[in-house]
Design a protein around this motif. Structure first.
Motif, PDB file in Angstrom:
ATOM      1  N   PHE A  24      39.257  37.244  37.238  1.00  0.00           N
ATOM      2  CA  PHE A  24      38.724  37.580  38.017  1.00  0.00           C
ATOM      3  C   PHE A  24      38.657  39.298  38.087  1.00  0.00           C
ATOM      4  CE2 PHE A  24      39.419  39.558  42.477  1.00  0.00           C
ATOM      5  CZ  PHE A  24      38.358  38.724  43.112  1.00  0.00           C
ATOM      6  N   VAL A  25      39.493  39.895  37.682  1.00  0.00           N
ATOM      7  CA  VAL A  25      39.178  41.517  37.392  1.00  0.00           C
ATOM      8  C   VAL A  25      38.115  41.792  36.534  1.00  0.00           C
ATOM      9  CG1 VAL A  25      40.634  43.430  36.845  1.00  0.00           C
ATOM     10  CG2 VAL A  25      41.986  41.719  37.897  1.00  0.00           C
ATOM     11  N   LEU A  26      37.933  40.856  35.425  1.00  0.00           N
ATOM     12  CA  LEU A  26      37.026  41.246  34.521  1.00  0.00           C
ATOM     13  C   LEU A  26      35.789  41.102  35.200  1.00  0.00           C
ATOM     14  CD1 LEU A  26      36.264  41.710  31.542  1.00  0.00           C
ATOM     15  CD2 LEU A  26      36.043  39.413  31.188  1.00  0.00           C
ATOM     16  N   LYS A  27      35.538  40.146  36.054  1.00  0.00           N
ATOM     17  CA  LYS A  27      34.204  39.768  36.784  1.00  0.00           C
ATOM     18  C   LYS A  27      33.983  40.908  37.727  1.00  0.00           C
ATOM     19  CE  LYS A  27      31.664  36.509  39.387  1.00  0.00           C
ATOM     20  NZ  LYS A  27      31.833  35.028  40.016  1.00  0.00           N
ATOM     21  N   GLN A  28      35.009  41.250  38.412  1.00  0.00           N
ATOM     22  CA  GLN A  28      34.834  42.487  39.484  1.00  0.00           C
ATOM     23  C   GLN A  28      34.435  43.520  38.808  1.00  0.00           C
ATOM     24  OE1 GLN A  28      34.733  40.081  42.316  1.00  0.00           O
ATOM     25  NE2 GLN A  28      35.045  41.933  43.197  1.00  0.00           N
ATOM     26  N   GLY A  29      34.928  43.971  37.683  1.00  0.00           N
ATOM     27  CA  GLY A  29      34.805  45.139  36.814  1.00  0.00           C
ATOM     28  C   GLY A  29      33.168  45.138  36.374  1.00  0.00           C
ATOM     29  N   ILE A  30      32.645  43.920  35.640  1.00  0.00           N
ATOM     30  CA  ILE A  30      31.538  43.955  35.239  1.00  0.00           C
ATOM     31  C   ILE A  30      30.407  44.072  36.615  1.00  0.00           C
ATOM     32  CG2 ILE A  30      29.644  42.220  34.267  1.00  0.00           C
ATOM     33  CD1 ILE A  30      31.857  41.149  32.702  1.00  0.00           C
ATOM     34  N   GLN A  31      30.666  43.611  37.590  1.00  0.00           N
ATOM     35  CA  GLN A  31      29.799  43.824  38.592  1.00  0.00           C
ATOM     36  C   GLN A  31      29.973  45.189  39.554  1.00  0.00           C
ATOM     37  OE1 GLN A  31      31.189  40.246  41.177  1.00  0.00           O
ATOM     38  NE2 GLN A  31      29.115  39.422  40.804  1.00  0.00           N
ATOM     39  N   ARG A  32      30.917  46.016  39.287  1.00  0.00           N
ATOM     40  CA  ARG A  32      31.474  47.104  39.616  1.00  0.00           C
ATOM     41  C   ARG A  32      31.491  46.906  41.271  1.00  0.00           C
ATOM     42  NH1 ARG A  32      27.658  51.496  36.322  1.00  0.00           N
ATOM     43  NH2 ARG A  32      28.156  50.857  34.260  1.00  0.00           N
ATOM     44  N   HIS A  33      32.338  45.934  41.607  1.00  0.00           N
ATOM     45  CA  HIS A  33      32.313  45.506  42.739  1.00  0.00           C
ATOM     46  C   HIS A  33      33.943  45.523  43.395  1.00  0.00           C
ATOM     47  CE1 HIS A  33      32.410  42.485  46.378  1.00  0.00           C
ATOM     48  NE2 HIS A  33      31.649  43.227  46.632  1.00  0.00           N
ATOM     49  N   HIS A  34      34.325  46.623  44.211  1.00  0.00           N
ATOM     50  CA  HIS A  34      35.642  47.064  44.734  1.00  0.00           C
ATOM     51  C   HIS A  34      36.468  46.818  43.641  1.00  0.00           C
ATOM     52  CE1 HIS A  34      33.877  46.466  48.746  1.00  0.00           C
ATOM     53  NE2 HIS A  34      33.481  45.326  48.445  1.00  0.00           N
ATOM     54  N   VAL A  35      36.216  47.555  42.132  1.00  0.00           N
ATOM     55  CA  VAL A  35      37.024  47.451  41.103  1.00  0.00           C
ATOM     56  C   VAL A  35      38.416  48.285  41.168  1.00  0.00           C
ATOM     57  CG1 VAL A  35      37.051  48.301  38.750  1.00  0.00           C
ATOM     58  CG2 VAL A  35      34.868  47.700  39.627  1.00  0.00           C
ATOM     59  N   PHE A  36      38.352  49.341  42.126  1.00  0.00           N
ATOM     60  CA  PHE A  36      39.733  50.295  42.468  1.00  0.00           C
ATOM     61  C   PHE A  36      40.501  49.389  43.236  1.00  0.00           C
ATOM     62  CE2 PHE A  36      42.529  52.546  44.887  1.00  0.00           C
ATOM     63  CZ  PHE A  36      43.119  53.710  43.853  1.00  0.00           C
ATOM     64  N   LEU A  37      39.894  48.823  44.394  1.00  0.00           N
ATOM     65  CA  LEU A  37      40.884  47.881  45.150  1.00  0.00           C
ATOM     66  C   LEU A  37      41.133  46.843  44.440  1.00  0.00           C
ATOM     67  CD1 LEU A  37      41.137  47.862  48.220  1.00  0.00           C
ATOM     68  CD2 LEU A  37      39.258  46.504  48.517  1.00  0.00           C
ATOM     69  N   VAL A  38      40.654  46.184  43.735  1.00  0.00           N
ATOM     70  CA  VAL A  38      41.046  44.907  43.135  1.00  0.00           C
ATOM     71  C   VAL A  38      42.101  45.428  41.943  1.00  0.00           C
ATOM     72  CG1 VAL A  38      40.612  43.218  41.173  1.00  0.00           C
ATOM     73  CG2 VAL A  38      39.064  43.545  43.289  1.00  0.00           C
ATOM     74  N   CYS A  39      42.010  46.311  40.933  1.00  0.00           N
ATOM     75  CA  CYS A  39      42.874  46.636  39.986  1.00  0.00           C
ATOM     76  C   CYS A  39      44.375  47.389  40.728  1.00  0.00           C
ATOM     77  CB  CYS A  39      42.299  47.640  39.472  1.00  0.00           C
ATOM     78  SG  CYS A  39      40.961  47.424  38.300  1.00  0.00           S
ATOM     79  N   PHE A  40      44.134  47.943  42.052  1.00  0.00           N
ATOM     80  CA  PHE A  40      45.255  48.588  42.632  1.00  0.00           C
ATOM     81  C   PHE A  40      46.030  47.287  43.237  1.00  0.00           C
ATOM     82  CE2 PHE A  40      47.369  50.152  46.532  1.00  0.00           C
ATOM     83  CZ  PHE A  40      48.111  51.245  45.765  1.00  0.00           C
ATOM     84  N   ILE A  41      45.368  46.521  43.965  1.00  0.00           N
ATOM     85  CA  ILE A  41      46.224  45.307  44.466  1.00  0.00           C
ATOM     86  C   ILE A  41      46.931  44.344  43.391  1.00  0.00           C
ATOM     87  CG2 ILE A  41      45.838  42.825  45.573  1.00  0.00           C
ATOM     88  CD1 ILE A  41      43.504  44.164  47.035  1.00  0.00           C
ATOM     89  N   CYS A  42      46.230  44.360  42.189  1.00  0.00           N
ATOM     90  CA  CYS A  42      47.069  43.442  41.055  1.00  0.00           C
ATOM     91  C   CYS A  42      48.113  44.304  40.644  1.00  0.00           C
ATOM     92  CB  CYS A  42      46.008  43.098  39.937  1.00  0.00           C
ATOM     93  SG  CYS A  42      44.711  41.897  40.457  1.00  0.00           S
TER      94      CYS A  42
END
Length: 198
Positions: A24-42
């Motif tokens: 999920f994190v990889l997909k969000q990173g490729i899409q550049r979609h809420h990347v900081f938010l996703v990484c921070f939550i994880c």
């Protein structure tokens, strides 16, 4: 310092394997979609779980095995739903997708998905809480340093994965690449769901 490095090494080794959350994190990173938010939550979720494990919550999980059963079947249901959704997306999407993020996916929806991938994963409790918690007892009276090392490992890993995925962005300007990624993610989710219930 060696205690901190031991925690760092163990923390990295437990989360580096490809799993639902990492996909999920990889997909969000490729899409550049809420990347900081996703990484921070994880990473923050990991920090909370590591702290709980080192503080002794692992013993509570061992005393109440039903918690693991509930997490396992709840996680399996969620992974099945997301896996089928990814495979359906791979089958139905015919237009070229650009890695600019999904405008329809709000920050709140992304947060909820991220929390589900993190907190509905029974392995996170077994690995992060029980395993790290029990291993930390070997580092008395330096358990705090051990925990800080493991927490640092989580932050390093998730932010590297999320932002490092941008290197792959040019590849995913082609619809076929997105179809392949969605198919792989879907199969990973379904395989993990099956593994949880068997």
């Amino acid at each position: 310092m060696s205690t901190y490095l031991s925690g760092l090494a163990l923390g990295l080794s437990l989360i580096i394997a490809i799993g639902a959350q990492n996909a999920f994190v990889l997909k969000q990173g490729i899409q550049r979609h809420h990347v900081f938010l996703v990484c921070f939550i994880c990473a923050l979720s990991d920090a909370i779980l590591i702290s709980a494990g080192v503080a002794g919550f692992g013993a509570l999980v061992k005393q109440f095995p039903n918690l693991e059963i509930i997490a396992r079947y709840g996680g399996a249901l969620f992974l099945t739903w997301y896996g089928v959704r990814s495979l359906y997306s791979a089958y139905k999407t015919n237009h070229v997708l650009t890695p600019q993020g999904d405008a329809q996916a709000s920050a709140w929806r992304t947060i909820l998905l991220c929390l589900a991938f993190t907190w509905l994963n029974p392995h996170v409790y077994l690995d992060t809480v029980v395993l790290l918690g029990s291993i930390s007892t070997q580092y008395e009276p330096y358990k705090l340093q051990f925990a800080m090392g493991a927490i640092t490992g989580s932050f390093l890993f998730f932010f590297s994965l999320g932002y490092g995925a941008r290197v792959l962005a040019p590849l995913f300007r082609h619809a076929r690449a997105w179809k392949i990624l969605e198919s792989i993610i879907g199969m990973i989710m379904l395989a993990l769901a099956l593994k949880l219930i068997t």
